[in-house]
Write a protein that holds these residues in place. Structure first.
Motif, PDB file in Angstrom:
ATOM      1  N   THR A 188       0.820  -1.209   0.000  1.00 58.73           N
ATOM      2  CA  THR A 188       0.000   0.000   0.000  1.00 58.73           C
ATOM      3  C   THR A 188       0.855   1.261   0.000  1.00 58.73           C
ATOM      4  O   THR A 188       1.798   1.391   0.771  1.00 58.73           O
ATOM      5  CB  THR A 188      -0.925   0.005   1.232  1.00 58.73           C
ATOM      6  N   TRP A 189       0.468   2.196  -0.876  1.00 61.65           N
ATOM      7  CA  TRP A 189       1.086   3.518  -0.948  1.00 61.65           C
ATOM      8  C   TRP A 189       0.145   4.533  -0.306  1.00 61.65           C
ATOM      9  O   TRP A 189      -1.035   4.601  -0.646  1.00 61.65           O
ATOM     10  CB  TRP A 189       1.350   3.912  -2.400  1.00 61.65           C
ATOM     11  N   PHE A 190       0.668   5.338   0.620  1.00 58.61           N
ATOM     12  CA  PHE A 190      -0.101   6.390   1.273  1.00 58.61           C
ATOM     13  C   PHE A 190       0.489   7.740   0.876  1.00 58.61           C
ATOM     14  O   PHE A 190       1.701   7.950   1.015  1.00 58.61           O
ATOM     15  CB  PHE A 190      -0.024   6.261   2.799  1.00 58.61           C
ATOM     16  N   ASN A 191      -0.347   8.652   0.397  1.00 58.22           N
ATOM     17  CA  ASN A 191       0.160  10.000   0.201  1.00 58.22           C
ATOM     18  C   ASN A 191       0.167  10.718   1.544  1.00 58.22           C
ATOM     19  O   ASN A 191      -0.250  10.151   2.569  1.00 58.22           O
ATOM     20  CB  ASN A 191      -0.652  10.760  -0.862  1.00 58.22           C
ATOM     21  N   GLY A 192       0.616  11.965   1.562  1.00 59.44           N
ATOM     22  CA  GLY A 192       0.760  12.659   2.832  1.00 59.44           C
ATOM     23  C   GLY A 192      -0.527  12.764   3.605  1.00 59.44           C
ATOM     24  O   GLY A 192      -0.561  12.517   4.820  1.00 59.44           O
ATOM     25  N   GLU A 193      -1.613  13.131   2.928  1.00 56.48           N
ATOM     26  CA  GLU A 193      -2.886  13.288   3.613  1.00 56.48           C
ATOM     27  C   GLU A 193      -3.391  11.965   4.177  1.00 56.48           C
ATOM     28  O   GLU A 193      -3.923  11.911   5.288  1.00 56.48           O
ATOM     29  CB  GLU A 193      -3.917  13.891   2.656  1.00 56.48           C
ATOM     30  N   GLN A 194      -3.216  10.885   3.416  1.00 56.90           N
ATOM     31  CA  GLN A 194      -3.649   9.574   3.898  1.00 56.90           C
ATOM     32  C   GLN A 194      -2.823   9.123   5.095  1.00 56.90           C
ATOM     33  O   GLN A 194      -3.354   8.544   6.051  1.00 56.90           O
ATOM     34  CB  GLN A 194      -3.553   8.553   2.766  1.00 56.90           C
ATOM     35  N   ALA A 195      -1.513   9.367   5.047  1.00 59.39           N
ATOM     36  CA  ALA A 195      -0.640   8.959   6.148  1.00 59.39           C
ATOM     37  C   ALA A 195      -1.035   9.650   7.447  1.00 59.39           C
ATOM     38  O   ALA A 195      -1.068   9.028   8.519  1.00 59.39           O
ATOM     39  CB  ALA A 195       0.818   9.265   5.800  1.00 59.39           C
ATOM     40  N   VAL A 196      -1.356  10.945   7.368  1.00 53.05           N
ATOM     41  CA  VAL A 196      -1.765  11.681   8.566  1.00 53.05           C
ATOM     42  C   VAL A 196      -3.147  11.224   9.031  1.00 53.05           C
ATOM     43  O   VAL A 196      -3.375  10.993  10.225  1.00 53.05           O
ATOM     44  CB  VAL A 196      -1.766  13.199   8.293  1.00 53.05           C
ATOM     45  N   GLU A 197      -4.051  11.055   8.093  1.00 53.51           N
ATOM     46  CA  GLU A 197      -5.418  10.642   8.441  1.00 53.51           C
ATOM     47  C   GLU A 197      -5.434   9.283   9.131  1.00 53.51           C
ATOM     48  O   GLU A 197      -6.205   9.057  10.078  1.00 53.51           O
ATOM     49  CB  GLU A 197      -6.276  10.587   7.179  1.00 53.51           C
ATOM     50  N   LEU A 198      -4.565   8.370   8.683  1.00 53.91           N
ATOM     51  CA  LEU A 198      -4.554   7.013   9.234  1.00 53.91           C
ATOM     52  C   LEU A 198      -3.652   6.875  10.464  1.00 53.91           C
ATOM     53  O   LEU A 198      -3.589   5.803  11.067  1.00 53.91           O
ATOM     54  CB  LEU A 198      -4.106   6.022   8.155  1.00 53.91           C
TER      55      LEU A 198
END
Length: 276
Positions: A188-198
């Motif tokens: 799984t690849w997380f962009n910056g917003e996804q990394a913070v959200e998760l």
């Protein structure tokens, strides 16, 4: 110890029939970054592959990080991170070194923290990521060559690695371990917003912390070629000799032990990759 109660990771070395290489997708996405001219004295830059790189003579090792922390002393440290990953064991060692630092550790993901570099990122008491940055997690990758007993041993040895990483990502994010396992299984690849959200990162970078450096396309080509040779079961010493021969067009530079028709046919195709 770290201000955050981070778990220790333990990993024993794989059998000799195994070799690590940088994930091809991560390598293709990786863009070198250079730190700004003025850096805080209490900062460490991890801006390359993890582990010693035969081709550039560079790469980031646990020995280097340990030495940098000794120089910084017992004060807060910022780690500027941009890496496609690499040697899993060096990544684990760097993670454990950072988590043992007695003061606050802040990790800035400037561009990419993939594979073993994502493990390093989890060592931060605070993890920041650029909105355009990426974090990638997957199961440990290895190339193994040998008989069925060698391959079975390699598979058995790797199981606790994946389990430890899943526990780490789950601990950081606050998600269930089963969710972390799914992330890893699906690469799984997380962009910056996804990394913070998760919860894999705590906040965004305050501002641009790096500038693009002059990329060396031949370095990427050599690393892609090395990955292909690793998958073909070519030893480390022979990989270096063969790539040097292909780069220089010196057929007699290839070791006598590698004068095999099948391997040479594959290398003739790889030579186009190096020169492209």
């Amino acid at each position: 110890m770290s201000l955050r109660p981070l778990p220790e990771l333990q990993a024993r070395r794989l059998p000799d029939v195994c070799a690590f290489h940088v994930d091809d997708d991560a390598l293709n996405r990786f863009e070198p970054l250079a730190p700004r001219a003025a850096l805080d004295e209490a900062s460490i830059s991890i801006l390359d592959v993890i582990g010693y790189d035969d081709w550039t003579g560079e790469g980031v090792t646990s020995k280097r990080i340990s030495s940098a922390l000794r120089s910084i002393g017992e004060q807060p440290v910022t780690v500027n991170l941009n890496s496609p990953g690499g040697d899993f064991f060096e990544g684990v060692a760097i993670y454990n070194i950072l988590r043992q630092h007695p003061a606050k550790v802040t990790i800035n993901i400037l561009g990419l923290a993939a594979s073993s570099a994502s493990v390093i990122a989890m060592a931060g008491d605070e993890v920041r990521i650029g909105k355009t940055g990426f974090l990638m997690v997957h199961n440990a990758w290895v190339v193994a060559v040998g008989n069925r007993h060698d391959l079975a041993e390699a598979a058995t040895t790797m199981e606790p690695f994946d389990d430890a990483m899943a526990s780490l990502y789950a601990d950081r994010s606050g998600k269930k371990k089963a969710q972390a396992i799914r992330w890893m299984d699906e690469e799984t690849w997380f962009n910056g917003e996804q990394a913070v959200e998760l919860g894999l990162a705590d906040a965004f970078l305050a501002g641009d912390a790096a500038i693009a450096a002059a990329a060396k396309p031949e370095v990427k080509a050599e690393r892609r070629t090395e990955n292909a040779l690793i998958r073909a079961g070519v030893s480390r010493g022979d990989r270096r000799s063969l790539i040097a021969a292909l780069k220089g067009g010196k057929q007699d530079a290839a070791p006598d032990a590698m004068q095999d028709a099948g391997i040479l046919a594959a290398l003739s195709q790889l030579s186009e990759t190096i020169r492209s």
